[in-house]
Write an enzyme that holds these catalytic residues in place. Sequence first.
Site, PDB file in Angstrom:
ATOM      1  N   ASN A 102      85.335 100.457   9.990  1.00  0.00           N
ATOM      2  CA  ASN A 102      85.807 101.818   9.530  1.00  0.00           C
ATOM      3  C   ASN A 102      86.910 101.457   8.662  1.00  0.00           C
ATOM      4  OD1 ASN A 102      83.871 102.753  11.437  1.00  0.00           O
ATOM      5  ND2 ASN A 102      85.160 103.125  12.831  1.00  0.00           N
ATOM      6  N   HIS A 119      86.115  96.136   6.779  1.00  0.00           N
ATOM      7  CA  HIS A 119      85.723  96.879   5.192  1.00  0.00           C
ATOM      8  C   HIS A 119      86.862  97.359   4.546  1.00  0.00           C
ATOM      9  CE1 HIS A 119      81.496  97.095   6.790  1.00  0.00           C
ATOM     10  NE2 HIS A 119      81.638  95.999   6.604  1.00  0.00           N
ATOM     11  N   CYS A 127      96.611  94.206  -5.028  1.00  0.00           N
ATOM     12  CA  CYS A 127      96.536  93.145  -6.159  1.00  0.00           C
ATOM     13  C   CYS A 127      95.538  92.083  -6.014  1.00  0.00           C
ATOM     14  CB  CYS A 127      97.971  92.756  -6.399  1.00  0.00           C
ATOM     15  SG  CYS A 127      97.979  91.549  -7.957  1.00  0.00           S
ATOM     16  N   CYS A 168     100.749  96.381  -9.450  1.00  0.00           N
ATOM     17  CA  CYS A 168     101.365  95.764  -8.381  1.00  0.00           C
ATOM     18  C   CYS A 168     102.760  95.339  -9.374  1.00  0.00           C
ATOM     19  CB  CYS A 168     100.701  94.261  -8.269  1.00  0.00           C
ATOM     20  SG  CYS A 168     101.411  92.952  -7.413  1.00  0.00           S
ATOM     21  N   THR A 208      78.197 101.691  16.237  1.00  0.00           N
ATOM     22  CA  THR A 208      77.964 101.056  15.026  1.00  0.00           C
ATOM     23  C   THR A 208      76.231 100.682  15.362  1.00  0.00           C
ATOM     24  OG1 THR A 208      77.855  99.265  13.535  1.00  0.00           O
ATOM     25  CG2 THR A 208      78.243  98.546  16.031  1.00  0.00           C
ATOM     26  N   SER A 209      75.617 101.001  14.088  1.00  0.00           N
ATOM     27  CA  SER A 209      74.144 100.988  14.033  1.00  0.00           C
ATOM     28  C   SER A 209      73.643  99.397  13.982  1.00  0.00           C
ATOM     29  CB  SER A 209      73.667 101.621  12.598  1.00  0.00           C
ATOM     30  OG  SER A 209      73.923 100.947  11.721  1.00  0.00           O
ATOM     31  N   ASN A 233      76.883 103.299  22.760  1.00  0.00           N
ATOM     32  CA  ASN A 233      76.229 104.063  21.626  1.00  0.00           C
ATOM     33  C   ASN A 233      75.036 105.038  22.236  1.00  0.00           C
ATOM     34  OD1 ASN A 233      74.496 104.849  19.401  1.00  0.00           O
ATOM     35  ND2 ASN A 233      75.064 102.901  18.326  1.00  0.00           N
ATOM     36  N   GLU A 235      72.400 105.978  21.002  1.00  0.00           N
ATOM     37  CA  GLU A 235      71.044 105.328  20.456  1.00  0.00           C
ATOM     38  C   GLU A 235      70.986 104.012  20.767  1.00  0.00           C
ATOM     39  OE1 GLU A 235      70.492 109.098  18.772  1.00  0.00           O
ATOM     40  OE2 GLU A 235      68.915 107.360  18.775  1.00  0.00           O
TER      41      GLU A 235
HETATM   42  N1  APR Z   1      79.710 107.505  20.110  1.00  0.00           N
HETATM   43  C1  APR Z   1      79.137 106.310  20.036  1.00  0.00           C
HETATM   44  N2  APR Z   1      78.224 105.894  18.987  1.00  0.00           N
HETATM   45  C2  APR Z   1      77.750 107.019  18.200  1.00  0.00           C
HETATM   46  C3  APR Z   1      78.266 108.408  18.494  1.00  0.00           C
HETATM   47  C4  APR Z   1      79.337 108.583  19.540  1.00  0.00           C
HETATM   48  N3  APR Z   1      79.775 109.653  19.552  1.00  0.00           N
HETATM   49  N4  APR Z   1      77.889 109.082  17.385  1.00  0.00           N
HETATM   50  C5  APR Z   1      76.929 108.372  16.650  1.00  0.00           C
HETATM   51  N5  APR Z   1      77.018 107.125  17.228  1.00  0.00           N
HETATM   52  C6  APR Z   1      76.360 105.690  16.666  1.00  0.00           C
HETATM   53  C7  APR Z   1      75.113 106.140  15.876  1.00  0.00           C
HETATM   54  O1  APR Z   1      74.229 105.954  16.812  1.00  0.00           O
HETATM   55  C8  APR Z   1      74.984 105.095  15.082  1.00  0.00           C
HETATM   56  O2  APR Z   1      74.104 103.794  15.607  1.00  0.00           O
HETATM   57  O3  APR Z   1      77.002 105.430  15.721  1.00  0.00           O
HETATM   58  C9  APR Z   1      76.368 104.681  14.777  1.00  0.00           C
HETATM   59  C10 APR Z   1      76.772 104.820  13.406  1.00  0.00           C
HETATM   60  O4  APR Z   1      76.169 104.064  12.687  1.00  0.00           O
HETATM   61  P1  APR Z   1      76.183 103.999  10.715  1.00  0.00           P
HETATM   62  O5  APR Z   1      76.435 105.324  10.357  1.00  0.00           O
HETATM   63  O6  APR Z   1      75.386 102.937  10.216  1.00  0.00           O
HETATM   64  O7  APR Z   1      77.921 103.426  10.849  1.00  0.00           O
HETATM   65  P2  APR Z   1      78.224 101.812  11.034  1.00  0.00           P
HETATM   66  O8  APR Z   1      77.448 101.049  11.968  1.00  0.00           O
HETATM   67  O9  APR Z   1      79.714 101.704  11.194  1.00  0.00           O
HETATM   68  O10 APR Z   1      78.115 101.495   9.457  1.00  0.00           O
HETATM   69  C11 APR Z   1      78.367 100.163   9.044  1.00  0.00           C
HETATM   70  O11 APR Z   1      77.874 100.451   6.776  1.00  0.00           O
HETATM   71  O12 APR Z   1      77.652 101.954   4.849  1.00  0.00           O
HETATM   72  C12 APR Z   1      78.304 100.708   5.559  1.00  0.00           C
HETATM   73  O13 APR Z   1      80.474 100.147   5.275  1.00  0.00           O
HETATM   74  C13 APR Z   1      79.858 101.104   5.756  1.00  0.00           C
HETATM   75  O14 APR Z   1      81.246 100.380   7.504  1.00  0.00           O
HETATM   76  C14 APR Z   1      80.002 100.973   7.403  1.00  0.00           C
HETATM   77  C15 APR Z   1      78.981  99.957   7.635  1.00  0.00           C
END
Ligand code: APR
Length: 263
Positions: A102, A119, A127, A168, A208-209, A233, A235
């Site tokens: 994040n 990220h 710079c 810078c 995270t996905s 998560n 999902e």
């Molecule tokens: N608690 C836990 N997990 C959750 C919640 C919650 N309340 N709500 C949603 N999620 C999960 C979803 O099921 C999903 O698996 O958070 C995940 C979010 O996935 P993404 O939107 O793909 O985010 P992320 O995994 O951080 O993406 C990674 O992708 O676009 C780039 O740079 C961007 O840092 C980002 C990277």
Amino acid sequence: MVEKVAKLLREKKTVAFTGAGASLESGIPTFRGKGGLWEKYDPQIYASVPGILFTFLKSPDKISQFFVDFYEVLLKAEPNSTHYALAELERRGSLLGVITQNIDNLHQLAGSKVVSELHGNAYKFRCRVCNREETRDKKEVAEFLEEVKKLHTRKDLIRKLLSFIGRCECGRRLAPSVVFFGQPLPEEELVKAYQLIDKAELLLIIGTSGVVYPAVNLPFQAKERGCQILEINPELTPLSSIADIKISQSANIFFSQLLEYLG
Ligand code: APR
């Protein structure tokens, strides 16, 4: 489950690995899934430098609207129970640090001191030559957004953006510290992340996905080293296959229960 996790936290050197799901309850949409940012904005355009530059040349308003939308959500966001719990665990010596994908600065705002931002950070500008970094606070960003909303030509928008980002001390222009698709992850953040992963006996994978590389290499490497994996998560994700413990719950609900249990 909270008791079991609290016991593990007492016994094992723990590191957290967070994604956008950790900040959803703070009002920041995730990137993927229902209502995600990439549903509204095509990441091929808005998450890649060539995409942004090409679109900016054709229709500058589209790009400025995206950044205004994105930053206005960020500016309103406050840490939630997940951020506060991880900061409290670090304060108690139960968490070595957070590795986050994040860019919202919410872990630091909640009090986390050891944070590897794979990220980058939406408030930092660096710079590219002497690596010096500057931070813009929320007030400066809010003022900048208000001015951008009044501008529509490429020339005015570029001039405003360059004056906001600034230079810078070495005289060169600063650049946003955010990592766009196709760009390398910041070296020092990666070093910090590997140092944490090397020490971890338990990795908490939160929200995270698990689909974006090279960030997602880290949990798999931790697993290969024999680190215990706990995923929080609602999902299933590609990381669920390596999880020793899977908590299919919202992170903020789990961590508010954990904070209550820890007292
Ligand atoms: N608690 C836990 N997990 C959750 C919640 C919650 N309340 N709500 C949603 N999620 C999960 C979803 O099921 C999903 O698996 O958070 C995940 C979010 O996935 P993404 O939107 O793909 O985010 P992320 O995994 O951080 O993406 C990674 O992708 O676009 C780039 O740079 C961007 O840092 C980002 C990277």
